[in-house]
Design a protein around this motif. Sequence first.
Motif, PDB file in Angstrom:
ATOM      1  N   MET B 102      10.105 -39.978 -82.873  1.00  0.00           N
ATOM      2  CA  MET B 102      11.448 -39.788 -83.407  1.00  0.00           C
ATOM      3  C   MET B 102      11.674 -40.722 -84.607  1.00  0.00           C
ATOM      4  SD  MET B 102      14.637 -38.894 -81.025  1.00  0.00           S
ATOM      5  CE  MET B 102      14.531 -40.255 -79.934  1.00  0.00           C
ATOM      6  N   LEU B 103      11.240 -41.965 -84.451  1.00  0.00           N
ATOM      7  CA  LEU B 103      11.352 -42.932 -85.546  1.00  0.00           C
ATOM      8  C   LEU B 103      10.634 -42.405 -86.785  1.00  0.00           C
ATOM      9  CD1 LEU B 103      10.786 -46.245 -83.603  1.00  0.00           C
ATOM     10  CD2 LEU B 103      12.723 -45.820 -85.115  1.00  0.00           C
ATOM     11  N   TRP B 104       9.442 -41.895 -86.551  1.00  0.00           N
ATOM     12  CA  TRP B 104       8.634 -41.370 -87.669  1.00  0.00           C
ATOM     13  C   TRP B 104       9.397 -40.255 -88.377  1.00  0.00           C
ATOM     14  CZ3 TRP B 104       5.311 -41.756 -91.284  1.00  0.00           C
ATOM     15  CH2 TRP B 104       4.596 -40.661 -91.770  1.00  0.00           C
ATOM     16  N   ARG B 105       9.957 -39.333 -87.612  1.00  0.00           N
ATOM     17  CA  ARG B 105      10.650 -38.199 -88.234  1.00  0.00           C
ATOM     18  C   ARG B 105      11.895 -38.659 -89.005  1.00  0.00           C
ATOM     19  NH1 ARG B 105       9.402 -33.411 -83.803  1.00  0.00           N
ATOM     20  NH2 ARG B 105       7.167 -33.823 -83.931  1.00  0.00           N
ATOM     21  N   TYR B 160       3.456 -53.732 -84.367  1.00  0.00           N
ATOM     22  CA  TYR B 160       3.619 -54.734 -85.420  1.00  0.00           C
ATOM     23  C   TYR B 160       4.299 -54.067 -86.615  1.00  0.00           C
ATOM     24  CZ  TYR B 160       0.313 -57.364 -82.626  1.00  0.00           C
ATOM     25  OH  TYR B 160      -0.281 -58.028 -81.600  1.00  0.00           O
ATOM     26  N   ILE B 161       5.305 -54.722 -87.150  1.00  0.00           N
ATOM     27  CA  ILE B 161       5.983 -54.151 -88.315  1.00  0.00           C
ATOM     28  C   ILE B 161       5.719 -55.031 -89.533  1.00  0.00           C
ATOM     29  CG2 ILE B 161       8.200 -53.428 -89.293  1.00  0.00           C
ATOM     30  CD1 ILE B 161       9.158 -52.971 -86.422  1.00  0.00           C
ATOM     31  N   VAL B 162       5.124 -54.416 -90.562  1.00  0.00           N
ATOM     32  CA  VAL B 162       4.787 -55.142 -91.783  1.00  0.00           C
ATOM     33  C   VAL B 162       5.812 -54.782 -92.848  1.00  0.00           C
ATOM     34  CG1 VAL B 162       2.970 -55.622 -93.460  1.00  0.00           C
ATOM     35  CG2 VAL B 162       2.367 -54.925 -91.132  1.00  0.00           C
ATOM     36  N   ALA B 163       6.404 -55.808 -93.469  1.00  0.00           N
ATOM     37  CA  ALA B 163       7.449 -55.580 -94.467  1.00  0.00           C
ATOM     38  C   ALA B 163       6.846 -55.112 -95.788  1.00  0.00           C
ATOM     39  CB  ALA B 163       8.247 -56.860 -94.680  1.00  0.00           C
ATOM     40  N   VAL B 181      13.309 -50.956 -82.829  1.00  0.00           N
ATOM     41  CA  VAL B 181      12.592 -50.789 -84.091  1.00  0.00           C
ATOM     42  C   VAL B 181      13.564 -50.427 -85.201  1.00  0.00           C
ATOM     43  CG1 VAL B 181      10.722 -49.559 -85.232  1.00  0.00           C
ATOM     44  CG2 VAL B 181      10.531 -50.130 -82.824  1.00  0.00           C
ATOM     45  N   GLU B 182      14.528 -49.600 -84.876  1.00  0.00           N
ATOM     46  CA  GLU B 182      15.518 -49.165 -85.856  1.00  0.00           C
ATOM     47  C   GLU B 182      16.183 -50.372 -86.523  1.00  0.00           C
ATOM     48  OE1 GLU B 182      19.007 -47.450 -84.191  1.00  0.00           O
ATOM     49  OE2 GLU B 182      19.326 -46.105 -85.885  1.00  0.00           O
ATOM     50  N   VAL B 183      16.595 -51.338 -85.699  1.00  0.00           N
ATOM     51  CA  VAL B 183      17.257 -52.533 -86.210  1.00  0.00           C
ATOM     52  C   VAL B 183      16.375 -53.220 -87.241  1.00  0.00           C
ATOM     53  CG1 VAL B 183      18.100 -54.828 -85.598  1.00  0.00           C
ATOM     54  CG2 VAL B 183      18.554 -52.885 -84.082  1.00  0.00           C
ATOM     55  N   VAL B 184      15.112 -53.394 -86.921  1.00  0.00           N
ATOM     56  CA  VAL B 184      14.188 -54.083 -87.826  1.00  0.00           C
ATOM     57  C   VAL B 184      14.023 -53.285 -89.109  1.00  0.00           C
ATOM     58  CG1 VAL B 184      11.882 -55.047 -88.069  1.00  0.00           C
ATOM     59  CG2 VAL B 184      12.982 -55.017 -85.821  1.00  0.00           C
TER      60      VAL B 184
END
Lengths: 682, 191, 163
Positions: B102-105, B160-163, B181-184
Motif C-alpha cells: 500500500m505504501l508503495w502504491r 531501513y529508510i534511506v533519506a 513508515v508514513e510518518v517518516v
Amino acid sequence: MIVNLGYTALLLALLCSFYAIVSARVYINNNKLQWVDSARNAVLSVWFLLTLACLILVYLLTNEHFEIEYVASVSSRAMPWYLKATALWGGQAGSLLFWSWLMSSYTGIMMLRDWSNERDLQPYVITASMLTLAFFVSLNVFVENPFNVLWIDSFGNITSSMTRPDANLMFTPNDGAGLNPLLRHPGMIIHPPMLYLGFVGFVIPYSFAIGALAVGRTDGVWIRATRRWTLIAWLFLSLGLLLGGRWAYDVLGWGGYWGWDPVEIAAFMPWLTGTAFLHSVIIQEKHGMFKRWNMILIILTYALVIFGTFLTRSGVLSSVHAFAQSSIGPLFFIFITVTFTISLLLLFRGWESLASRKTLTSWLSREGMFLLNNLLFMGILVACFWGVIYPLISEIITGQKVTVGPPFYERTTGPQFAALLLLMGIVPLVAWRITTVNRIGHLIWKPTIISLLVPIMSIISGIFNFAALLSLWLASLVFCVTIYEFYRGAIARSKSSGNIFFISLWQLISRNRRRYGGYIVHLGIVFMAVGIIGVEMFQTETQGTLAIEERMSLEDYSLVYKDLDEYPENDGRFVTKATLDVYKNNKLIGELEPRRDYYNISQQRMTIPDVYSTLEGDLYVLLIDWKPVGPQQATFKVYLNPLINWIWIGGFLFILGTLVATWPDQRDRHIITNNKSIAQPF
Amino acid sequence: MAMSRTNPPKLGQSHITVQQRKNRLGQLAVWILLAALLVFVAIKLFQTSLGPVRSGKPPDFTITTFNDQTYTLSDLEGKIIVINFWASWCDPCKAEAADLEMLWRDYKDKDVLLLGIDYADTEKEALDYLSTWDITYPNGPDVGTTISQSYRIRGVPETYIVAQNGLLAKSFIGPINYENVEVVLEALLDK
Amino acid sequence: MEIKWITKSILLVMLLTCIPFNKTPNVLAQDINPTDDEVNAISKQLYCPVCESIPLDACGTQACIQWRDTIRAKLTDGWSEEEIKQYFSDQYGIRVLAEPPVDGFNKLLWYLPPSLFLIGALLVTRLLSNTKNKLHVQHETTSNIENANHYVERIEHDFKKWQ
C-alpha cells in the motif's frame, strides 16, 4: 523487600571476596596468622552470602514472583515445582549466580582443609580463587542482576531495575514465559550443575599452581595438595559432558549425542587439557619431570574454562546452546585479558626454576608414552580450538561467514583418537624409565591374540570397513591388555600371599586405587569407543510418510503406523503423538510413541523421539513435522544407532573408575609424610 | 622463591644465554599469539555489540530483482529508499506485506523507491509469496546473504529508510505498519 | 636398534591412522521421484543460516522445510549432489556448507592443526634425541632388571609400600 535482601547478599559477597584478597595481601606482607585466618573467614562468609542469595532466588522462583524480571523470563505457573526451582540455572543471570555459588562452595571447603603444609601458598590460593569468584559475582551485581524488578510507566513501557524509577509502578505479569522447553528434561536438571561443578572445580588446582608460581616453590606440593580436587572436577566435567550427550539424544531429535557444536567443544576443551594434566602430573610426582608442562596444562585448563564460558555467554558464538545476547561481554573480555596476562607473567618468571634435572630416557618408557599421550591430547585440542575460533577469524579477515561442522572435527581428530586408543593399550605394559621391545612383546602377545578375535568376528559378520576394523581392534586390544593387567597383578599377588584370586584382586585394587581406578576408567573409555564406532560408522537412517497401517523398514526392523493422538497437556503443551508397532524380523516386539510438543507461550516445537533400546543398538523414531500431513498420514524419521548404549555403560564404568581413584586411602598420608619413597622408580 | 633462584642448574655460562635467548623468543611468540587472539575476539565482540546499522551512510549494495532489473543503492541518491528484508517462511513478514504494498502504491510517484530483499529464501516460494500479496515493488534475492550481513540484520523482517541525501533516516527491527513508515516518509518529503 | 624400529613403527601406525575416516559417499540414483532419504543425504551436509549449527536434515523451521523442498526439486530435475551443494553455496554463501572448500584463506583451516601437531611432534622428538646417545649403556642394564620374573617382586614391593 526480600529482593533487596538478595541483592544485598550479592553485594556483601562481592565485598567479602575483595576483603579476603586484601587481608591475604596483608598476611603476605606481615606474616601474621590472624590475617590469613581472617581471609579464610571472609571466604567462608562469601559462601554463606551466596547460599542466601541462591535460596532467595529459588524462593522467588517457586512462589511465582513474576514481578522479578528473571522469574518472569524463566518460570511459569504451569511448571512443576522442581522445574521452577531448577530454573535457577535456566537463564543467564540465575546460572551465573549458581555458578558463583558452586565456586564458593569449592573455595569454602578448600579453606577448611589443613593448611599447615602449604601455609605459604594459602594467601595466593585465596587471592587467585577469590579474584575469579569476585569477577563472577560482579557480573551478577553490575550487569546481570537476577533480582531486578519489572516496572511500568504511564506509557506502558516496561523497564527493569532494582529501584523504582520515577512515575513508575511495579509490573507483575500474569504469568512468566516459562523455561525454554529444550531445558525441561531430567537430563537438563542435572547436566548444568555437573558441568559447572567440573568447570569451577579447576579453579582450585589453578589457584594452587598460581600460588606455587608466586611463591617460587618448584616442588610438586601444589599437585599433591590438589590431586583429589582435580580428579573431582574432572569427574564432574566428564559427567556433565555425558549427561549433555544423553540430553541431546533424548531431546534435540537429531538422532545423535554429539554434534560438534561450538558450545559442546567449549566444554570439551578443558576436559582434554584436564585429562592430559591428570596423566602428566603422575610423571612429576614420580620423577619430578614435566614441571613446566604441568603448569602450562593447568593454566590452559583454567583459561579454556573461562574462555569457553565467555564465548558461549557473550553472544560471540552462535549455537543451539548459546545464551541469549548479553552485555557481559566487555567485562568478561577484560577479566580474560588480565588473568591470562598475569598467569603467563608468573609462568615465564618461574620458567628457569621449573626446569627439571632429569631427562627423558626413551620413547619406550612410561614417561615417553605419557608424553606421546599429551602430544595427542594437545593435537586434538588444537584442532578443536581452531575449528571453534576459525569462523570468527575468517569473518573478520575475509568478510566471509563459514561453518565448521562435524566433518572437519571427525577428520582432524579421528586419527588422533585412534592413536590414543593404541597408546592406552600399550602403556600399562611399559615400565618407568626404560623398557625393551622384547619385553613389551613378551607381555603383549597374549592379549593381542585374544583381541584379534574381535576384528575377525567382525569380518565374519560382514564388516569390511578398514577404519572400523582397525578401531574395533584397537578397542579390543586396550580391553584385553587392561584386563590382563588386573589378572597378572592379582595372580602375582595371590601366588605370594596364598589368598584366592578374587581376594587378591580386591587387595590389589584397594591398595593402589589410583592406578587401578585409572585402568577402570580406561575400560570405560573402551566401551564408549565401541559405542562411538558403532554410531559413527554404522548408523543408518530412513524417512518416509506412512498412512495408517502402512509399514516402513530399516534393516531388521519394521514399523507399522497405528494411530495419531492430538491433545492439550495441562503444562501448556499441545501434544501430537503417533503410535507405531515395532517388528523385528517380522515379530512384534513392542510399541513406540514418538511425539511432537508444541509450547503455546513460547511457540516452540519439540520433536521428542521414542526409542526401542537394546545392547545391540537403538531404534530411534521421530515424528517429523515436515509436511502438513493430516492424521491419516504422518512422516517418520527412523535411525538405527548400533551399539550406542555401550557409550552409557562405558560412562558408568568411567565414573566408577574415577571414584575408585578419588576415594581416600592410606597411601595419601604416606605420600605427605614420606616424600622420598614415591620418588623411587619401580 | 629465594631458594630456587639461587640454585640455577649447573651448566656452562654460554649455554644458558643461548637457552635464555630461545626462551625469550618463545615467550615473545606466546605473547603475540595471545594478543592476536584477544584482538580478534575484541573485534568480534565489538561487532556483535553494534547491533543492526542505525545511522550514517548505509552499506552500499547492488541487487538483481526477480525480473532481472538491477538496482545499486549509491546510484539512487536523491530518492527516498525503503529497504525491506523479508522471507517467504517468515510469519511476521506476512503481517506487514499488505501495508508495504500500500505504501508503495501511495508513494511511488513521489520519488520513493521500495526495495524488497529476500533473505535466505527459496525462489519458488518467494515468487508465490509475491503473487499472493500482489506485491509490485522491486524484489530480489540476497545472493550469498551478503546484503543482510552488511546490514547486520538479526532476523526478518527489518526495514531501513534511506533519506534523499543518502543517509539512513530510520530503521525498524521487526514488522512495520503503514502509519510508522508514513510518518517518516512525510517528514523526509517535507524537507 | 630396537628403539629405532619401534619408533618408526609407532610413527607408521600414527600415519596409517591419519588416513581420513571417510564414509563411503552416497551414490544417488537419478530417478524422477527422489526419496526422503536422498533429500536427507544432501541436507545433512548443509546448514541453513536461520538455525545455526543445526544440520538442515534435522531442522524443523519453515525455512529449512523450503530448502529441503528445493533440494527435492533440483533432484527431480536431475541435478547431482555436487551441483546442488554448489547452487546452495552460490545462492546463500559458503557458510551453508558443513565445511568451507579447501581454497584460498580457508586452506588455513585445514593445514594449521596438522602442521602444529607436526611441530609439536618434532619438538618432542628433539627432546628425546638430545639424550638418546648416552642412554645405550643404561638401556642394557635396566632392561635386564626389568625382567618378567621380577614382576612379582615389584607388585609385592608396591604392595608393602602402600600398606
